[in-house]
Design an enzyme around this catalytic site. Structure first.
Site, PDB file in Angstrom:
ATOM      1  N   GLY A  61       0.800  -1.225   0.000  1.00 25.30           N
ATOM      2  CA  GLY A  61       0.000   0.000   0.000  1.00 25.30           C
ATOM      3  C   GLY A  61       0.824   1.262   0.000  1.00 25.30           C
ATOM      4  O   GLY A  61       0.354   2.317  -0.405  1.00 25.30           O
ATOM      5  N   LYS A  64       2.262   1.530  -4.142  1.00 22.70           N
ATOM      6  CA  LYS A  64       1.206   0.786  -4.850  1.00 22.70           C
ATOM      7  C   LYS A  64       1.596   0.442  -6.277  1.00 22.70           C
ATOM      8  O   LYS A  64       1.142  -0.548  -6.829  1.00 22.70           O
ATOM      9  CB  LYS A  64      -0.086   1.604  -4.862  1.00 22.70           C
ATOM     10  CG  LYS A  64      -0.752   1.642  -3.492  1.00 22.70           C
ATOM     11  CD  LYS A  64      -2.077   2.359  -3.542  1.00 22.70           C
ATOM     12  CE  LYS A  64      -2.686   2.563  -2.176  1.00 22.70           C
ATOM     13  NZ  LYS A  64      -3.442   1.415  -1.675  1.00 22.70           N
ATOM     14  N   ASN A 109      -7.445   4.997   6.416  1.00 20.63           N
ATOM     15  CA  ASN A 109      -7.404   5.238   4.970  1.00 20.63           C
ATOM     16  C   ASN A 109      -8.572   4.566   4.284  1.00 20.63           C
ATOM     17  O   ASN A 109      -9.044   3.506   4.693  1.00 20.63           O
ATOM     18  CB  ASN A 109      -6.058   4.775   4.385  1.00 20.63           C
ATOM     19  CG  ASN A 109      -6.108   3.358   3.858  1.00 20.63           C
ATOM     20  OD1 ASN A 109      -6.534   3.122   2.722  1.00 20.63           O
ATOM     21  ND2 ASN A 109      -5.690   2.404   4.684  1.00 20.63           N
ATOM     22  N   ARG A 110      -9.015   5.231   3.223  1.00 21.33           N
ATOM     23  CA  ARG A 110     -10.023   4.641   2.319  1.00 21.33           C
ATOM     24  C   ARG A 110      -9.573   4.919   0.875  1.00 21.33           C
ATOM     25  O   ARG A 110     -10.324   5.474   0.074  1.00 21.33           O
ATOM     26  CB  ARG A 110     -11.431   5.208   2.603  1.00 21.33           C
ATOM     27  CG  ARG A 110     -11.544   6.715   2.647  1.00 21.33           C
ATOM     28  CD  ARG A 110     -13.013   7.165   2.681  1.00 21.33           C
ATOM     29  NE  ARG A 110     -13.153   8.609   2.708  1.00 21.33           N
ATOM     30  CZ  ARG A 110     -13.262   9.342   3.818  1.00 21.33           C
ATOM     31  NH1 ARG A 110     -13.232   8.757   5.007  1.00 21.33           N
ATOM     32  NH2 ARG A 110     -13.401  10.663   3.733  1.00 21.33           N
ATOM     33  N   PHE A 113      -7.670   1.258  -3.591  1.00 15.40           N
ATOM     34  CA  PHE A 113      -6.807   0.683  -4.641  1.00 15.40           C
ATOM     35  C   PHE A 113      -6.553   1.669  -5.790  1.00 15.40           C
ATOM     36  O   PHE A 113      -6.685   1.316  -6.967  1.00 15.40           O
ATOM     37  CB  PHE A 113      -7.411  -0.603  -5.234  1.00 15.40           C
ATOM     38  CG  PHE A 113      -7.480  -1.796  -4.305  1.00 15.40           C
ATOM     39  CD1 PHE A 113      -6.807  -1.823  -3.091  1.00 15.40           C
ATOM     40  CD2 PHE A 113      -8.219  -2.921  -4.665  1.00 15.40           C
ATOM     41  CE1 PHE A 113      -6.876  -2.941  -2.255  1.00 15.40           C
ATOM     42  CE2 PHE A 113      -8.277  -4.039  -3.833  1.00 15.40           C
ATOM     43  CZ  PHE A 113      -7.613  -4.035  -2.626  1.00 15.40           C
ATOM     44  N   ASN A 170      -4.926 -10.098  -2.166  1.00 19.93           N
ATOM     45  CA  ASN A 170      -5.542  -9.245  -1.146  1.00 19.93           C
ATOM     46  C   ASN A 170      -7.053  -9.423  -1.188  1.00 19.93           C
ATOM     47  O   ASN A 170      -7.714  -8.957  -2.120  1.00 19.93           O
ATOM     48  CB  ASN A 170      -5.150  -7.783  -1.413  1.00 19.93           C
ATOM     49  CG  ASN A 170      -5.731  -6.834  -0.369  1.00 19.93           C
ATOM     50  OD1 ASN A 170      -6.383  -7.271   0.573  1.00 19.93           O
ATOM     51  ND2 ASN A 170      -5.499  -5.548  -0.544  1.00 19.93           N
ATOM     52  N   SER A 173      -8.993  -5.881   1.958  1.00 14.98           N
ATOM     53  CA  SER A 173      -9.117  -4.423   2.026  1.00 14.98           C
ATOM     54  C   SER A 173     -10.565  -4.080   2.349  1.00 14.98           C
ATOM     55  O   SER A 173     -11.479  -4.622   1.726  1.00 14.98           O
ATOM     56  CB  SER A 173      -8.740  -3.775   0.699  1.00 14.98           C
ATOM     57  OG  SER A 173      -9.153  -2.422   0.727  1.00 14.98           O
ATOM     58  N   ASN A 175     -11.867  -1.283   1.699  1.00 11.16           N
ATOM     59  CA  ASN A 175     -12.251  -0.126   0.874  1.00 11.16           C
ATOM     60  C   ASN A 175     -12.711  -0.479  -0.535  1.00 11.16           C
ATOM     61  O   ASN A 175     -12.957   0.398  -1.343  1.00 11.16           O
ATOM     62  CB  ASN A 175     -11.076   0.859   0.812  1.00 11.16           C
ATOM     63  CG  ASN A 175     -10.688   1.334   2.196  1.00 11.16           C
ATOM     64  OD1 ASN A 175     -11.546   1.711   2.992  1.00 11.16           O
ATOM     65  ND2 ASN A 175      -9.397   1.283   2.499  1.00 11.16           N
ATOM     66  N   THR A 176     -12.799  -1.767  -0.829  1.00 15.16           N
ATOM     67  CA  THR A 176     -13.396  -2.214  -2.090  1.00 15.16           C
ATOM     68  C   THR A 176     -14.644  -2.997  -1.691  1.00 15.16           C
ATOM     69  O   THR A 176     -14.542  -4.063  -1.086  1.00 15.16           O
ATOM     70  CB  THR A 176     -12.407  -3.106  -2.876  1.00 15.16           C
ATOM     71  OG1 THR A 176     -11.292  -2.303  -3.258  1.00 15.16           O
ATOM     72  CG2 THR A 176     -13.055  -3.690  -4.121  1.00 15.16           C
ATOM     73  N   LYS A 215      -3.727 -12.422   2.066  1.00 18.69           N
ATOM     74  CA  LYS A 215      -3.729 -11.421   3.143  1.00 18.69           C
ATOM     75  C   LYS A 215      -5.121 -11.285   3.730  1.00 18.69           C
ATOM     76  O   LYS A 215      -6.089 -11.061   2.994  1.00 18.69           O
ATOM     77  CB  LYS A 215      -3.244 -10.073   2.602  1.00 18.69           C
ATOM     78  CG  LYS A 215      -3.142  -9.002   3.682  1.00 18.69           C
ATOM     79  CD  LYS A 215      -2.263  -7.876   3.244  1.00 18.69           C
ATOM     80  CE  LYS A 215      -2.225  -6.761   4.250  1.00 18.69           C
ATOM     81  NZ  LYS A 215      -1.374  -5.649   3.822  1.00 18.69           N
ATOM     82  N   ASN A 244      -4.563  -7.057   7.619  1.00 21.30           N
ATOM     83  CA  ASN A 244      -4.857  -5.769   6.990  1.00 21.30           C
ATOM     84  C   ASN A 244      -5.372  -4.794   8.066  1.00 21.30           C
ATOM     85  O   ASN A 244      -5.241  -5.063   9.263  1.00 21.30           O
ATOM     86  CB  ASN A 244      -5.907  -5.994   5.895  1.00 21.30           C
ATOM     87  CG  ASN A 244      -5.699  -5.055   4.703  1.00 21.30           C
ATOM     88  OD1 ASN A 244      -5.556  -3.854   4.900  1.00 21.30           O
ATOM     89  ND2 ASN A 244      -5.688  -5.602   3.510  1.00 21.30           N
TER      90      ASN A 244
HETATM   91  C1  LIG Z   1      -2.561   4.355   3.595  1.00 24.21           C
HETATM   92  C2  LIG Z   1      -2.597   2.865   3.600  1.00 24.21           C
HETATM   93  C3  LIG Z   1      -2.794   2.166   2.418  1.00 24.21           C
HETATM   94  C4  LIG Z   1      -2.822   0.767   2.406  1.00 24.21           C
HETATM   95  N1  LIG Z   1      -2.984   0.116   1.225  1.00 24.21           N
HETATM   96  C5  LIG Z   1      -2.939  -1.246   1.196  1.00 24.21           C
HETATM   97  C6  LIG Z   1      -3.021  -1.943  -0.015  1.00 24.21           C
HETATM   98  O1  LIG Z   1      -3.106  -1.354  -1.111  1.00 24.21           O
HETATM   99  N2  LIG Z   1      -2.991  -3.300   0.021  1.00 24.21           N
HETATM  100  C7  LIG Z   1      -2.861  -4.008   1.192  1.00 24.21           C
HETATM  101  O2  LIG Z   1      -2.811  -5.246   1.172  1.00 24.21           O
HETATM  102  N3  LIG Z   1      -2.771  -3.363   2.380  1.00 24.21           N
HETATM  103  C8  LIG Z   1      -2.791  -2.007   2.396  1.00 24.21           C
HETATM  104  N4  LIG Z   1      -2.686  -1.347   3.603  1.00 24.21           N
HETATM  105  C9  LIG Z   1      -2.615  -2.141   4.854  1.00 24.21           C
HETATM  106  C10 LIG Z   1      -1.178  -2.316   5.332  1.00 24.21           C
HETATM  107  O3  LIG Z   1      -0.391  -2.989   4.387  1.00 24.21           O
HETATM  108  C11 LIG Z   1      -1.145  -3.083   6.679  1.00 24.21           C
HETATM  109  O4  LIG Z   1      -1.613  -4.395   6.445  1.00 24.21           O
HETATM  110  C12 LIG Z   1      -1.993  -2.444   7.765  1.00 24.21           C
HETATM  111  O5  LIG Z   1      -1.914  -1.041   7.689  1.00 24.21           O
HETATM  112  C13 LIG Z   1      -1.583  -2.871   9.181  1.00 24.21           C
HETATM  113  O6  LIG Z   1      -0.208  -2.582   9.416  1.00 24.21           O
HETATM  114  P1  LIG Z   1       0.317  -1.235  10.141  1.00 24.21           P
HETATM  115  O7  LIG Z   1      -0.445  -1.089  11.407  1.00 24.21           O
HETATM  116  O8  LIG Z   1       1.801  -1.445  10.320  1.00 24.21           O
HETATM  117  O9  LIG Z   1       0.034  -0.117   9.193  1.00 24.21           O
HETATM  118  C14 LIG Z   1      -2.654   0.046   3.628  1.00 24.21           C
HETATM  119  C15 LIG Z   1      -2.462   0.755   4.826  1.00 24.21           C
HETATM  120  C16 LIG Z   1      -2.417   2.132   4.833  1.00 24.21           C
HETATM  121  C17 LIG Z   1      -2.199   2.871   6.128  1.00 24.21           C
END
Ligand SMILES: Cc1cc2nc3c(=O)[nH]c(=O)nc-3n(C[C@H](O)[C@H](O)[C@H](O)COP(=O)(O)O)c2cc1C
Length: 336
Positions: A61, A64, A109-110, A113, A170, A173, A175-176, A215, A244
């Protein structure tokens, strides 16, 4: 060093701060400053047929599109997961779509993708020089009906296969719309089986073995986690990434941005993610490696994940709050 930049970065809106950070990082890595400041800890571990230079990875994320693989790699990560990428480019949700909650060391976050599509990412992955392990995390376009989700995942897997050390599906998420439904019942069994079949077919054609990981969300009941683990093992999936972001906002009620829609990450998801890892680990008994992610900010937090049963860890939000120094600090503290 990062503590000097952080107030400036945090005075900008998060997406601008991200662009500024990545531009500065690109410059610093080209000048070899980051390599010198943050040499990678050499603490190798063999897992899923791959050798990870150390146990600390960047979670999906942050990059990306795979635009910054080498620059991020110069900070000492043992592995980097790029994506989530979808077959076709898509803009994601309208901004604002990412919010810092500094009082909780958290982010909501929202993004939805937002990405330039798998072909763009593959071009970047092709030319990477990062010597660590590269994971490519794949998803489905927002306008692909859920019943056709497998086709999107397969399209991404086919496009990314040649340049991925491992692939991540994945399905977690928030947000989808509907994506997390793929984590349950027959949908999961069918999806996992068809994706594993596809990867094993590519493995045969290419005389390689590319591990496929899935994931998962932190917002699952114990029974759901156990069923899911059994389903993934039965399908022949090679690893699980837990977790996630969470939809549980109870830890941030009353805080500025605490009620924004989206997934919550950082400190508030830490314990729930560790619980999912422990539940998985006790049930799996080593049948499948676990990559632990959620709220890791210090070496102690990472050790907690390893003690709960994780083999590797990933960071995202902690990295935003703490900066690159945390990577070697954690890598040194984890077992050989
Ligand atoms: C801004 C943002 C965008 C993210 N985008 C994705 C993503 O595109 N795909 C995904 O598998 N996880 C995404 N994540 C989730 C992170 O990879 C992670 O699994 C989650 O934030 C928990 O870890 P953390 O507490 O260290 O952030 C995103 C997280 C954040 C904060």
């Amino acid at each position: 060093m990062y503590s000097l930049f952080r107030p400036l970065l945090f005075s900008l809106n998060p997406e601008t701060a991200h662009s500024v950070s990545m531009a500065s990082l690109e410059m610093a890595s080209k000048l070899r400053i980051t390599n010198a400041l943050y040499p990678a800890v050499n603490n190798p571990v063999d897992l899923m047929g791959l050798t990870f230079p150390n146990r600390v990875g960047l979670s999906a994320g942050l990059d990306k599109n795979g635009d910054h693989i080498d620059a991020l790699g110069s900070l000492g990560f043992g592995f980097i997961e790029v994506g989530t990428v979808t077959p076709r480019p898509q803009p994601g949700n309208p901004a604002p779509r990412i919010f810092r909650l500094p009082a909780a060391n958290a982010i909501i976050n929202r993004m939805g993708f937002n990405n330039y599509g798998v072909d763009h990412l593959v071009q970047n992955a092709k030319s990477r020089k990062f010597p660590g392990v590269l994971g490519i995390n794949v998803g489905k376009n927002f306008d692909t009906p859920l019943e056709n989700a497998a086709e999107d995942y397969i399209a991404c897997i086919r496009a990314a296969y040649d340049h991925a050390d491992y692939l991540t599906v994945n399905i977690s998420s928030p947000n989808t719309p509907g994506l997390r439904d793929l984590q349950r019942g027959d949908d999961l069994a069918q999806l996992a089986q068809s994706l594993v079949t596809e990867v094993r077919k590519l493995d045969q054609q290419n005389n390689r073995q590319v591990p496929l990981t899935v994931k998962i969300a932190p917002d699952l009941e114990r029974d759901e986690i156990l069923t899911m683990a059994d389903t993934l093992v039965a399908a022949g999936v090679d690893g699980v990434i837990a977790t996630n972001t969470t939809l549980d906002k109870s830890a941030v009620v009353g805080m500025k941005h605490g009620q924004e829609q989206g997934g919550l990450s950082g400190t508030p998801v830490r314990d729930q993610s560790t619980l999912v890892i422990r539940t998985l680990s006790e049930h799996l008994q080593g049948a499948m490696p676990i990559i632990g992610v959620g709220g890791i900010e210090t070496a102690e937090h990472a050790v907690e994940k390893i003690q709960a049963g994780a083999d590797l860890v990933q960071v995202y939000t902690g990295f935003i709050y703490r900066g690159p120094a945390m990577i070697s600090e954690i890598a040194k503290a984890l077992p050989k």
